[in-house]
Design a protein around this motif. Structure first.
Motif, PDB file in Angstrom:
ATOM      1  N   GLU A 258     -52.575  19.336  37.963  1.00  0.00           N
ATOM      2  CA  GLU A 258     -53.739  19.724  38.757  1.00  0.00           C
ATOM      3  C   GLU A 258     -54.955  18.871  38.400  1.00  0.00           C
ATOM      4  O   GLU A 258     -55.726  18.483  39.274  1.00  0.00           O
ATOM      5  N   ARG A 259     -55.107  18.564  37.129  1.00  0.00           N
ATOM      6  CA  ARG A 259     -56.230  17.746  36.692  1.00  0.00           C
ATOM      7  C   ARG A 259     -56.109  16.319  37.262  1.00  0.00           C
ATOM      8  O   ARG A 259     -57.078  15.752  37.759  1.00  0.00           O
ATOM      9  N   HIS A 260     -54.909  15.761  37.231  1.00  0.00           N
ATOM     10  CA  HIS A 260     -54.693  14.419  37.794  1.00  0.00           C
ATOM     11  C   HIS A 260     -54.906  14.412  39.304  1.00  0.00           C
ATOM     12  O   HIS A 260     -55.459  13.464  39.857  1.00  0.00           O
ATOM     13  N   THR A 261     -54.483  15.486  39.958  1.00  0.00           N
ATOM     14  CA  THR A 261     -54.667  15.584  41.405  1.00  0.00           C
ATOM     15  C   THR A 261     -56.143  15.677  41.751  1.00  0.00           C
ATOM     16  O   THR A 261     -56.617  15.015  42.675  1.00  0.00           O
ATOM     17  N   ALA A 262     -56.878  16.476  41.014  1.00  0.00           N
ATOM     18  CA  ALA A 262     -58.315  16.613  41.258  1.00  0.00           C
ATOM     19  C   ALA A 262     -59.024  15.287  41.018  1.00  0.00           C
ATOM     20  O   ALA A 262     -59.917  14.893  41.782  1.00  0.00           O
TER      21      ALA A 262
ATOM     22  N   ARG B  73     -58.353  12.914  43.922  1.00  0.00           N
ATOM     23  CA  ARG B  73     -59.104  13.262  45.130  1.00  0.00           C
ATOM     24  C   ARG B  73     -60.561  12.852  45.040  1.00  0.00           C
ATOM     25  O   ARG B  73     -61.178  12.524  46.045  1.00  0.00           O
ATOM     26  N   THR B  74     -61.143  12.921  43.850  1.00  0.00           N
ATOM     27  CA  THR B  74     -62.565  12.652  43.715  1.00  0.00           C
ATOM     28  C   THR B  74     -62.860  11.226  43.296  1.00  0.00           C
ATOM     29  O   THR B  74     -64.008  10.820  43.298  1.00  0.00           O
ATOM     30  N   SER B  75     -61.871  10.467  42.925  1.00  0.00           N
ATOM     31  CA  SER B  75     -62.079   9.089  42.516  1.00  0.00           C
ATOM     32  C   SER B  75     -62.195   8.221  43.757  1.00  0.00           C
ATOM     33  O   SER B  75     -61.214   7.866  44.381  1.00  0.00           O
TER      34      SER B  75
END
Length: 69
Positions: free
Chosen positions: A5-9, A12-14
């Motif tokens: 979830e942290r990598h996905t977030a 998405r924001t990068s």
């Protein structure tokens, strides 16, 4: 929050754009020509370059060279 979830977030924001500056080792531009204007080229020379760059391949003919014409 799990690692996934942290990598996905982060993904998405990068929003930083990729570095697209040309480099010296970039592939050369390929000239595109219409199909009717293209010639077969020297396929034997291209194949020999491929064989030089790929040591695990070798040239093997299933027919005598004299009968190839």
């Amino acid at each position: 929050m799990t690692d996934t979830e942290r990598h996905t977030a982060h993904a998405r924001t990068s929003l930083t754009p990729p570095d697209t500056t040309p480099t010296d080792d970039a592939a050369p531009l390929v000239e595109q020509v219409p199909a009717y204007a293209a010639d077969p080229g020297d396929h034997e020379a291209v194949f020999n370059i491929f064989l030089d760059n790929n040591d695990d391949w070798e040239k093997y003919r299933t027919f005598p060279v004299e009968s190839a014409c």
